[in-house]
Design an enzyme around this catalytic site. Structure first.
Site, mmCIF file in Angstrom:
data_model
loop_
_atom_site.group_PDB
_atom_site.id
_atom_site.type_symbol
_atom_site.label_atom_id
_atom_site.label_comp_id
_atom_site.label_asym_id
_atom_site.label_seq_id
_atom_site.Cartn_x
_atom_site.Cartn_y
_atom_site.Cartn_z
ATOM 1 N N ASP A 116 32.976 38.392 27.552
ATOM 2 C CA ASP A 116 33.216 37.483 26.425
ATOM 3 C C ASP A 116 34.298 36.488 26.844
ATOM 4 O O ASP A 116 35.380 36.878 27.265
ATOM 5 C CB ASP A 116 33.657 38.292 25.195
ATOM 6 C CG ASP A 116 33.726 37.433 23.932
ATOM 7 O OD1 ASP A 116 33.305 37.914 22.869
ATOM 8 O OD2 ASP A 116 34.221 36.289 23.999
ATOM 9 N N ASP A 140 29.005 32.390 24.127
ATOM 10 C CA ASP A 140 30.064 32.774 25.058
ATOM 11 C C ASP A 140 30.098 34.256 25.394
ATOM 12 O O ASP A 140 31.120 34.763 25.816
ATOM 13 C CB ASP A 140 31.427 32.294 24.537
ATOM 14 C CG ASP A 140 32.016 33.260 23.526
ATOM 15 O OD1 ASP A 140 31.244 33.886 22.772
ATOM 16 O OD2 ASP A 140 33.251 33.394 23.518
ATOM 17 N N GLU A 141 28.970 34.952 25.183
ATOM 18 C CA GLU A 141 29.006 36.348 25.591
ATOM 19 C C GLU A 141 27.665 36.887 26.046
ATOM 20 O O GLU A 141 26.612 36.388 25.662
ATOM 21 C CB GLU A 141 29.617 37.234 24.514
ATOM 22 C CG GLU A 141 28.846 37.325 23.236
ATOM 23 C CD GLU A 141 29.673 38.038 22.178
ATOM 24 O OE1 GLU A 141 29.376 39.192 21.872
ATOM 25 O OE2 GLU A 141 30.638 37.425 21.680
#
Ligand code: DCP
Ligand code: CA
Ligand code: CA
Length: 362
Positions: free
Chosen positions: A4, A104-105
């Site tokens: 993350d 974003d992960e």
């Protein structure tokens, strides 16, 4: 592994605009109603020290940061998408399977890569963090565990720039002291309900019987809570359909820096991509090449097409051009793997799926 990125949009802005580096940075979604109306999308860790959080009104963030030299920047989603795409490409080649869960992960299944050795996995995670720092100048937090839920909770545990490895024999000692809201999916409501059952920690949650949990939360959430509180989770890491891009990547027969020696492979990859686009009834707005060098660094070079296309010819010609340009510009580069990517996809026919649209445009 769960990766993350830390204060993602804020890190992107700091890189795009070095003059704001070191300051508290607040990424804003302006509603346009009045000059200051809107909400905070995210803030860097310096700004968080002052209490600024995602979701609070911009006006409130300005008050909190009144006494400091802070930067308020408008959100530029398209730019973050581009950075995200490159990062995901980099991560994808580091694992057996990748499941992207947001901009974003991602979960990375590294079981085979690390030969089920958690120390090897730790080294891989250190390597990934280093690579993202050199390549994109961003920090991330990584959790490593025997399953997805544990890895996800672990990645959140030492943000920012964290790395937490939880070995199978450590799962319960890791989870038990944590508050129940660390479990993904346990929000304020579930937390309040658990508090009425005198449950605040994961250890306390694990003492509830399965029947109590399923009676209170229903079968699916109840069994989920029962399993996770014991660190049990057997959800596989599954590749998700990427609605915005397709890519194909392969290893060259031998390392090379001669464009001609990549052409046969580029043709095959372009053909496979074009087939996929046709199968989906989609066109792409841009084509990119992915170049993985002998030192395993990943580079991309993309070009927008004059008009959206799906033809093999168009993809192939563009990819060959791009690889030539890349090799000309990078005199030291020796290619180990090459890939072709089609992005900016859209459906040529049929209705646009409104929920998909809402998901991808923030
Ligand atoms: N985001 C947003 N609005 C929210 C939450 C998030 O616009 N309410 C955006 C901005 C974030 C990005 O999504 O940068 C990723 O969300 P995260 O929850 O992972 O938050 P950050 O990456 O910003 O911070 P952290 O370091 O806590 O992961
Ligand atoms: Ca994040
Ligand atoms: Ca996230």
């Amino acid at each position: 592994m769960h990766v993350d990125l830390d204060s993602f949009y804020a890190q992107c802005e700091e890189n795009a605009n070095p003059s704001i580096k070191g300051k508290p940075v607040v990424v804003c979604v302006y509603s346009g109603r009045t000059e200051e109306s809107g909400a905070v999308s995210t803030a860097n860790y310096q700004a968080r020290k002052y209490g600024v959080r995602a979701g609070i009104p911009i006006v409130r963030a300005k008050k909190l940061l009144e006494s400091v030299d802070a930067a308020f920047v408008p959100m530029n989603h398209q730019y973050y998408e581009e950075v995200s795409e490159r990062i995901i490409d980099t991560l994808r080649v580091q694992c057996d399977t990748l499941e992207q869960t947001s901009i974003d992960e991602a979960f990375l299944d590294v079981t085979r890569r690390c030969d089920v050795n958690f120390e090897t996995a730790r080294e891989m995670a250190i390597e990934i963090k280093q690579q993202l720092r050199t390549q994109e100048n961003v920090t991330c937090s990584i959790g490593v565990g025997p399953n997805k839920v544990t890895a996800k909770i672990a990645s959140d545990q030492s943000k920012p720039d964290g790395l937490v490895v939880v070995k199978p024999e450590e799962v319960t000692s890791f989870l038990f002291p944590l508050p129940v809201n660390r479990i993904p999916g346990v929000g304020v409501k579930a937390e309040e309900k658990l508090a009425t059952l005198q449950v605040a920690t994961i250890a306390q949650l694990s003492s509830l019987s399965k029947s109590v949990l399923t009676e209170t939360y229903g079968k699916s959430l109840g069994s989920y809570l029962y399993g996770t509180s014991r660190g049990e989770d057997d959800e596989p890491v599954k590749e998700r359909e990427q609605p915005t891009q397709f890519s194909r990547i392969a290893t060259l027969k031998q390392n090379t820096r001669l464009p001609e020696e990549t052409f046969k492979l580029l043709t095959e990859l372009s053909q496979s991509l074009a087939d996929r686009l046709k199968q989906e009834g989609m066109t792409c707005k841009s084509v990119a090449i992915i170049a993985i060098l002998t030192d395993l660094s990943l580079h991309t070079k993309s070009r927008s097409l004059e008009a959206p296309a799906s033809s093999e010819q168009m993809i192939e010609t563009t990819a060959k051009d791009l690889i030539q340009e890349f090799l000309e510009a990078n005199r030291e580069a020796f290619l180990r793997r090459v890939g072709v990517k089609a992005s900016g996809l859209s459906k040529t026919t049929g209705q646009t799926n409104i929920s998909k649209f809402l998901n991808t445009s923030l």
